[in-house]
Design a protein around this motif. Structure first.
Motif, mmCIF file in Angstrom:
data_model
loop_
_atom_site.group_PDB
_atom_site.id
_atom_site.type_symbol
_atom_site.label_atom_id
_atom_site.label_comp_id
_atom_site.label_asym_id
_atom_site.label_seq_id
_atom_site.Cartn_x
_atom_site.Cartn_y
_atom_site.Cartn_z
ATOM 1 N N LYS A 57 42.035 32.814 35.559
ATOM 2 C CA LYS A 57 42.559 33.237 37.085
ATOM 3 C C LYS A 57 44.196 33.798 36.729
ATOM 4 O O LYS A 57 44.264 34.701 37.419
ATOM 5 C CB LYS A 57 42.580 31.971 37.722
ATOM 6 C CG LYS A 57 43.016 32.062 39.318
ATOM 7 C CD LYS A 57 42.423 30.978 40.174
ATOM 8 C CE LYS A 57 42.741 31.366 41.565
ATOM 9 N NZ LYS A 57 43.319 30.370 42.023
ATOM 10 N N GLU A 58 44.611 33.179 35.832
ATOM 11 C CA GLU A 58 46.240 33.921 35.537
ATOM 12 C C GLU A 58 46.117 35.278 34.869
ATOM 13 O O GLU A 58 46.933 36.204 35.647
ATOM 14 C CB GLU A 58 46.688 33.072 34.656
ATOM 15 C CG GLU A 58 48.245 32.673 34.694
ATOM 16 C CD GLU A 58 48.568 31.565 33.828
ATOM 17 O OE1 GLU A 58 49.675 31.768 33.037
ATOM 18 O OE2 GLU A 58 48.075 30.610 33.624
ATOM 19 N N ALA A 59 45.161 35.480 34.299
ATOM 20 C CA ALA A 59 45.053 36.777 33.498
ATOM 21 C C ALA A 59 44.647 37.760 34.799
ATOM 22 O O ALA A 59 44.891 39.151 34.811
ATOM 23 C CB ALA A 59 43.962 36.731 32.717
ATOM 24 N N TYR A 60 43.738 37.319 35.589
ATOM 25 C CA TYR A 60 43.267 38.304 36.812
ATOM 26 C C TYR A 60 44.390 38.526 37.788
ATOM 27 O O TYR A 60 44.500 39.758 38.168
ATOM 28 C CB TYR A 60 42.298 37.439 37.535
ATOM 29 C CG TYR A 60 42.017 38.319 38.791
ATOM 30 C CD1 TYR A 60 40.995 39.275 38.827
ATOM 31 C CD2 TYR A 60 42.380 37.625 40.041
ATOM 32 C CE1 TYR A 60 40.794 40.133 39.843
ATOM 33 C CE2 TYR A 60 42.213 38.685 41.236
ATOM 34 C CZ TYR A 60 41.529 39.685 41.316
ATOM 35 O OH TYR A 60 41.001 40.310 42.276
ATOM 36 N N GLU A 61 45.269 37.524 37.820
ATOM 37 C CA GLU A 61 46.360 37.599 38.921
ATOM 38 C C GLU A 61 47.622 38.807 38.297
ATOM 39 O O GLU A 61 48.038 39.591 38.951
ATOM 40 C CB GLU A 61 46.969 36.217 39.510
ATOM 41 C CG GLU A 61 46.004 35.699 40.378
ATOM 42 C CD GLU A 61 46.284 34.125 40.670
ATOM 43 O OE1 GLU A 61 47.355 33.756 40.107
ATOM 44 O OE2 GLU A 61 45.633 33.550 41.551
ATOM 45 N N PHE A 62 47.555 38.410 37.172
ATOM 46 C CA PHE A 62 48.635 39.361 36.380
ATOM 47 C C PHE A 62 48.211 40.894 36.391
ATOM 48 O O PHE A 62 48.721 41.824 36.631
ATOM 49 C CB PHE A 62 48.698 38.898 34.758
ATOM 50 C CG PHE A 62 49.512 39.521 34.116
ATOM 51 C CD1 PHE A 62 50.979 38.795 33.998
ATOM 52 C CD2 PHE A 62 49.346 40.573 33.065
ATOM 53 C CE1 PHE A 62 51.804 39.473 33.135
ATOM 54 C CE2 PHE A 62 50.230 41.128 32.401
ATOM 55 C CZ PHE A 62 51.570 40.524 32.386
ATOM 56 N N ASN B 121 41.546 28.076 34.421
ATOM 57 C CA ASN B 121 42.999 28.584 35.064
ATOM 58 C C ASN B 121 43.450 29.900 34.184
ATOM 59 O O ASN B 121 44.219 30.755 34.926
ATOM 60 C CB ASN B 121 43.787 27.204 34.737
ATOM 61 C CG ASN B 121 43.166 26.281 35.724
ATOM 62 O OD1 ASN B 121 42.725 26.579 36.878
ATOM 63 N ND2 ASN B 121 43.585 25.120 35.527
ATOM 64 N N ARG B 122 43.071 29.874 33.216
ATOM 65 C CA ARG B 122 43.870 31.022 32.195
ATOM 66 C C ARG B 122 43.281 32.297 32.737
ATOM 67 O O ARG B 122 43.987 33.280 32.740
ATOM 68 C CB ARG B 122 43.660 30.622 30.620
ATOM 69 C CG ARG B 122 44.610 29.654 30.183
ATOM 70 C CD ARG B 122 44.265 29.381 28.737
ATOM 71 N NE ARG B 122 44.434 30.458 27.865
ATOM 72 C CZ ARG B 122 44.041 30.494 26.516
ATOM 73 N NH1 ARG B 122 42.886 29.868 26.244
ATOM 74 N NH2 ARG B 122 44.088 31.589 25.837
ATOM 75 N N LYS C 82 52.880 36.158 27.394
ATOM 76 C CA LYS C 82 52.116 35.214 28.672
ATOM 77 C C LYS C 82 50.867 34.911 28.081
ATOM 78 O O LYS C 82 50.255 33.755 28.309
ATOM 79 C CB LYS C 82 51.833 35.908 29.542
ATOM 80 C CG LYS C 82 52.045 35.389 31.120
ATOM 81 C CD LYS C 82 52.011 35.989 32.099
ATOM 82 C CE LYS C 82 51.572 35.323 33.478
ATOM 83 N NZ LYS C 82 52.139 34.191 33.763
ATOM 84 N N PHE C 83 50.258 35.300 27.142
ATOM 85 C CA PHE C 83 48.602 35.024 26.806
ATOM 86 C C PHE C 83 48.515 34.848 25.437
ATOM 87 O O PHE C 83 47.365 34.667 24.944
ATOM 88 C CB PHE C 83 47.866 36.114 27.416
ATOM 89 C CG PHE C 83 47.720 36.284 28.887
ATOM 90 C CD1 PHE C 83 47.226 35.424 29.868
ATOM 91 C CD2 PHE C 83 48.611 37.345 29.591
ATOM 92 C CE1 PHE C 83 47.498 35.584 31.255
ATOM 93 C CE2 PHE C 83 48.652 37.399 30.867
ATOM 94 C CZ PHE C 83 47.991 36.437 31.735
#
Ligand code: GDP
Length: 385
Positions: A23-28, A20-21, A87-88
């Motif tokens: 995927k989140e980084a990708y979307e960001f 999930n993390r 965020k990360f």
């Protein structure tokens, strides 16, 4: 190659939370790079995605994968380092910062300035080795897409890769990246020789493959008789290593016999020596060509047994014998040596102590500012081979 494929591959060793993390980084990153294109005309995000993919293949930790996806956002978009940190987290922000700084380094390619180049790289590594591993993956993808650059940039980037990045990959034992980058560099720096070797290799390919097939069957039968499980494969030599052999020893292509070599991968060290014995009874070993890098690993942790035998056609045949674990180290070097806590998958990585020499070098470089003095003080020829 899209994010879905990357996640699918990553699912083999990451937990849901980590996926999930990622995927989140990708979307960001996708949002940050939105509207930007590469020289190829493709959406920019495909580059960080490809870099992350190389690191997933190397089984790097989740923070490295996230940092790879974000590695250009601070340099090329309006996103700030603080936003990445919020965020990360701080480790990821530190890696992105290291990569951003490395991006701004102007490497000098004249020989006398090499020391300064290496020192700059080492300073970046001292912060966190993952910076260099991500940088190598970044450079590999840029090399794979070099055809979209101008001719002048192609030569400059290929030259820099061969002079700076390949030796670093070698020292860290990351051969998979080193070899591919060497071959691509040669293709742009000396296309005439590169394509000549490719064509010459192509000519006798069928014949060579049949020969190797026969040899493999022969060894396989004998190993089976002795109850040894092993994977045996033919390994075509890389173009750059043939090129180097031809130029350094001033040889013609047809004087180079070992265009193909054999690799035997077995389950444990005992079987390595047993396989060696079997091969030496099948064909006569050439004097002086046996090397035991299992008992004496190379500084980059590489381990294998090397021997060259007089093959069935009377030609020298190079053989490497190793375990699966050694094979992983031979391909990915230091990246294969992250230690994971028991029972968890791919958390924050730490390097094992096997590269103590490397730690010492990093300590040493913190103490001196002068590049020449630093290189001098390293005594061991770190970047020459
Ligand atoms: P030696 O004369 O037997 O020590 O062998 P070379 O140095 O000429 O290497 C022979 C082959 O072994 C190379 O073509 C590589 O495939 C492999 N090899 C040697 N050193 C390394 C290393 O550090 N890493 C990896 N991955 N392969 C290596």
């Amino acid at each position: 190659m899209g994010i879905e494929q990357l996640l699918e591959k990553a699912a083999h060793y990451f937990k849901e939370n980590d996926l999930n993390r990622i995927k989140e980084a990708y979307e960001f990153a996708e949002q940050a790079h939105h509207g930007q294109v590469r020289k190829s005309g493709e959406p920019y995000i495909l580059h960080p995605l490809a870099v992350a993919d190389i690191l997933v293949d190397m089984q790097m930790d989740v923070t490295s994968i996230i940092a790879a996806l974000l590695h250009d956002v601070v340099e090329d978009t309006t996103v700030s380092l603080e936003a990445v940190q919020d965020k990360f987290g701080p480790t990821c922000a530190m890696l992105v910062d290291g990569l951003t700084k490395l991006e701004r380094i102007k490497f000098k390619t004249k020989e006398e300035q090499q020391n300064e180049n290496y020192r700059k790289m080492l300073v970046a590594m001292a912060q966190d080795m993952r910076v260099i591993l991500i940088k190598l993956a970044d450079r590999l993808h840029n090399m794979r897409t070099l055809k979209y650059q101008s001719e002048e940039s192609q030569r400059r980037i290929a030259d820099e890769t061969l002079e700076i990045f390949c030796p670093i990959a070698h020292r860290l034992g990351i051969s998979a990246i080193k070899w591919e980058m060497e071959d691509i560099s040669l293709r742009y720096l000396n296309p005439q020789q590169y394509y000549r070797i490719v064509n010459l290799m192509q000519k006798k390919r069928t014949e060579r493959e049949q020969y190797i097939e026969d040899v493999i069957t022969n060894i396989k039968d004998k190993l089976r008789e002795m109850g040894i499980e092993g994977d045996i494969s033919g390994r075509p030599k890389h173009i750059y290593s043939i090129y180097k052999k031809m130029s350094s020893r001033n040889k013609q292509f047809n004087e180079i016999y070992d265009l193909m070599a054999l690799r035997v991968v077995v389950d444990n060290i005992k079987d390595c020596y047993a396989a060696l014995g079997i091969i030496h009874t099948l064909w006569k070993p050439m004097p002086g060509r046996f090397k035991d890098y299992i008992a004496m690993p190379k500084p980059n942790m590489y381990q294998s047994l090397h021997t060259t035998v007089i093959g069935p056609k009377g030609e020298p045949l190079e053989v490497q014998i190793r375990t699966w674990e050694m094979h992983k180290t031979a391909e990915y070097g230091i990246a294969a040596h992250w230690t994971y806590k028991e029972g968890t998958t791919a958390p924050e990585g730490t390097f094992s102590d096997k590269m103590q020499w490397f730690r010492e070098i990093l300590e040493l470089q913190k103490e001196t500012d002068n590049a020449a003095e630093f290189m001098e003080s390293m005594k061991m020829d770190f970047f020459t081979d």
